[in-house]
Scaffold this motif. Structure first.
Motif, PDB file in Angstrom:
ATOM      1  N   PHE A   1       0.208   6.440  -6.832  1.00 10.73           N
ATOM      2  CA  PHE A   1      -1.083   7.114  -6.999  1.00 10.73           C
ATOM      3  C   PHE A   1      -0.924   8.623  -6.896  1.00 10.73           C
ATOM      4  N   PHE A   2      -0.325   9.078  -5.797  1.00  8.95           N
ATOM      5  CA  PHE A   2      -0.201  10.525  -5.600  1.00  8.95           C
ATOM      6  C   PHE A   2       0.871  11.131  -6.505  1.00  8.95           C
ATOM      7  N   GLY A   3       1.873  10.311  -6.870  1.00 11.25           N
ATOM      8  CA  GLY A   3       2.853  10.786  -7.838  1.00 11.25           C
ATOM      9  C   GLY A   3       2.204  11.067  -9.187  1.00 11.25           C
ATOM     10  N   THR A   4       1.253  10.210  -9.581  1.00  7.62           N
ATOM     11  CA  THR A   4       0.527  10.418 -10.837  1.00  7.62           C
ATOM     12  C   THR A   4      -0.294  11.693 -10.787  1.00  7.62           C
ATOM     13  N   LEU A   5      -0.935  11.956  -9.644  1.00  9.08           N
ATOM     14  CA  LEU A   5      -1.722  13.187  -9.496  1.00  9.08           C
ATOM     15  C   LEU A   5      -0.834  14.421  -9.600  1.00  9.08           C
TER      16      LEU A   5
ATOM     17  N   ARG B   1     -10.181  14.392 -12.912  1.00  8.15           N
ATOM     18  CA  ARG B   1     -10.767  13.058 -13.008  1.00  8.15           C
ATOM     19  C   ARG B   1      -9.873  12.128 -13.823  1.00  8.15           C
ATOM     20  N   THR B   2      -9.312  12.646 -14.905  1.00  8.15           N
ATOM     21  CA  THR B   2      -8.446  11.832 -15.748  1.00  8.15           C
ATOM     22  C   THR B   2      -7.235  11.333 -14.965  1.00  8.15           C
ATOM     23  N   ALA B   3      -6.587  12.231 -14.249  1.00  2.60           N
ATOM     24  CA  ALA B   3      -5.404  11.854 -13.470  1.00  2.60           C
ATOM     25  C   ALA B   3      -5.764  10.824 -12.410  1.00  2.60           C
ATOM     26  N   ALA B   4      -6.916  10.989 -11.757  1.00  2.00           N
ATOM     27  CA  ALA B   4      -7.327  10.059 -10.701  1.00  2.00           C
ATOM     28  C   ALA B   4      -7.574   8.660 -11.258  1.00  2.00           C
TER      29      ALA B   4
ATOM     30  N   PHE C   1       0.810  -1.215   0.000  1.00  2.87           N
ATOM     31  CA  PHE C   1       0.000   0.000   0.000  1.00  2.87           C
ATOM     32  C   PHE C   1       0.847   1.270   0.000  1.00  2.87           C
ATOM     33  N   VAL C   2       2.005   1.229   0.642  1.00  2.00           N
ATOM     34  CA  VAL C   2       2.888   2.396   0.596  1.00  2.00           C
ATOM     35  C   VAL C   2       3.350   2.639  -0.835  1.00  2.00           C
TER      36      VAL C   2
ATOM     37  N   VAL D   1     -11.029  11.008  -4.240  1.00  7.70           N
ATOM     38  CA  VAL D   1     -10.302  11.910  -5.140  1.00  7.70           C
ATOM     39  C   VAL D   1     -11.163  12.273  -6.346  1.00  7.70           C
ATOM     40  N   LEU D   2     -11.861  11.292  -6.910  1.00  4.13           N
ATOM     41  CA  LEU D   2     -12.708  11.554  -8.073  1.00  4.13           C
ATOM     42  C   LEU D   2     -13.869  12.479  -7.730  1.00  4.13           C
TER      43      LEU D   2
END
Length: 316
Positions: free
Chosen positions: A77-81, A88-91, A70-71, A140-141
């Motif tokens: 996940f947050f790096g992609t954001l 919405r696309t990034a999420a 999970f780490v 997030v979405l």
């Protein structure tokens, strides 16, 4: 066909191929895809999630082996954001880069490769996987939807605390997190689902995986995949290779080892789960790219999972 990777992945590839043929031949028309998506998302998925979680007792779970998983997922996940911007696309793409097909592919694969001892570790992950990843993605979405609506002038700008509170409410009262939470609460009562209730839920849940994968194939037939090859390869690389690499590095840093560590690395290398496709459909964003990503990730997993399993065996 006795190889665990081939035995687990080929049925998934075949289901997507069946859907692709059905879509090409117009046995399932474009107009029906949205309704089928709603059936899978609103009816079949809740049945599967509630029934699975209704037997999970929190006090019996060992959470240590899944920490690295999970780490690592959170970093991606947050790096992609951060890289793509909050939208919405990034999420959805962040979810695609981190959400593994732990049930449809993971259970038979881990069972073949590591036996009952490996399945115990995998089931610990599965009991939290959807709850953590899908709830995070939903929050997030929902925040992204509110932000985009406010930017378009459809809603007045809310105070941040009120926005977050509403997003959390929408995330909980949602076809994915709600049955997970309800199933967990039911399990803690010590009660057992009566057969008259359990059997229909089992039948609905069993239909989820095949229908979701066939639906991916149908949408794939209606998608110009060639225009999304580069993006699909990037998603597949993040999910199939980057995620297990980060799990291995974090697990090594935490001093993990043995069979549970190997199982977590392999679980992180599993291809993108069909739930991501359903999220892209529900939030009407990046549908073609996610569809291509799921298909490419699954096909490439025939090679990448084999590689990761070989390396995980040495690390474990």
């Amino acid at each position: 066909m006795n190889h665990p990777v081939l035995s687990s992945l080929l049925p998934v590839v075949l289901l997507i191929a069946i859907g692709f043929i059905a879509g090409q031949r117009q046995w399932i028309r474009t107009s029906a895809v949205k309704d089928l998506s709603n059936l899978v998302f609103v009816v079949l998925a809740p049945a599967l999630l509630f029934r699975t979680m209704s037997t999970v007792h929190v006090e019996q779970l060992d959470f240590k082996p899944v920490t690295a998983y999970f780490v690592a997922a959170g970093l991606i996940f947050f790096g992609t954001l951060v890289l793509r911007g909050f939208s919405r696309t990034a999420a959805v793409l962040a979810l695609a880069s981190t959400f593994s097909n732990t049930v449809m592919i993971g259970i038979p694969l881990i069972g073949f490769a590591y036996g009952d001892a490996g399945l115990v570790t995998l089931f610990t992950l599965i009991s939290l996987h959807s709850l953590v990843m899908l709830t995070l993605a939903t929050v997030v979405l929902e925040l992204a939807v509110m932000r985009e609506s406010a930017a378009d002038g459809q809603r007045a700008q809310r105070h941040m605390a009120a926005t977050v509170a509403l997003a959390v409410r929408n995330a909980i009262f949602h076809p994915v997190p709600l049955p997970i939470l309800a199933g967990l609460l039911f399990a803690q009562t010590g009660l057992v689902l009566p057969a008259a209730v359990d059997r229909p839920l089992q039948l609905l849940g069993t239909a989820f995986g095949p229908l979701a994968l066939v639906l991916v194939g149908v949408t794939l037939a209606q998608t110009a995949v060639g225009t999304h090859v580069r993006g699909a390869l990037a998603l597949a690389a993040a999910k199939n290779l980057l995620h297990p690499l980060l799990v291995a590095l974090l697990g090594w840093a935490l001093g993990l080892g043995g069979l549970p560590f190997a199982v977590m690395i392999v679980a992180a290398s599993l291809p993108i789960g069909a739930n991501v496709f359903l999220f892209s459909q529900r939030y009407a964003v990046a549908e073609d790219l996610v569809t291509a990503g799921v298909a490419m990730s699954t096909v490439l997993a025939l090679a990448t999972v084999s590689l990761v399993m070989a390396l995980a065996g040495r690390l474990g």
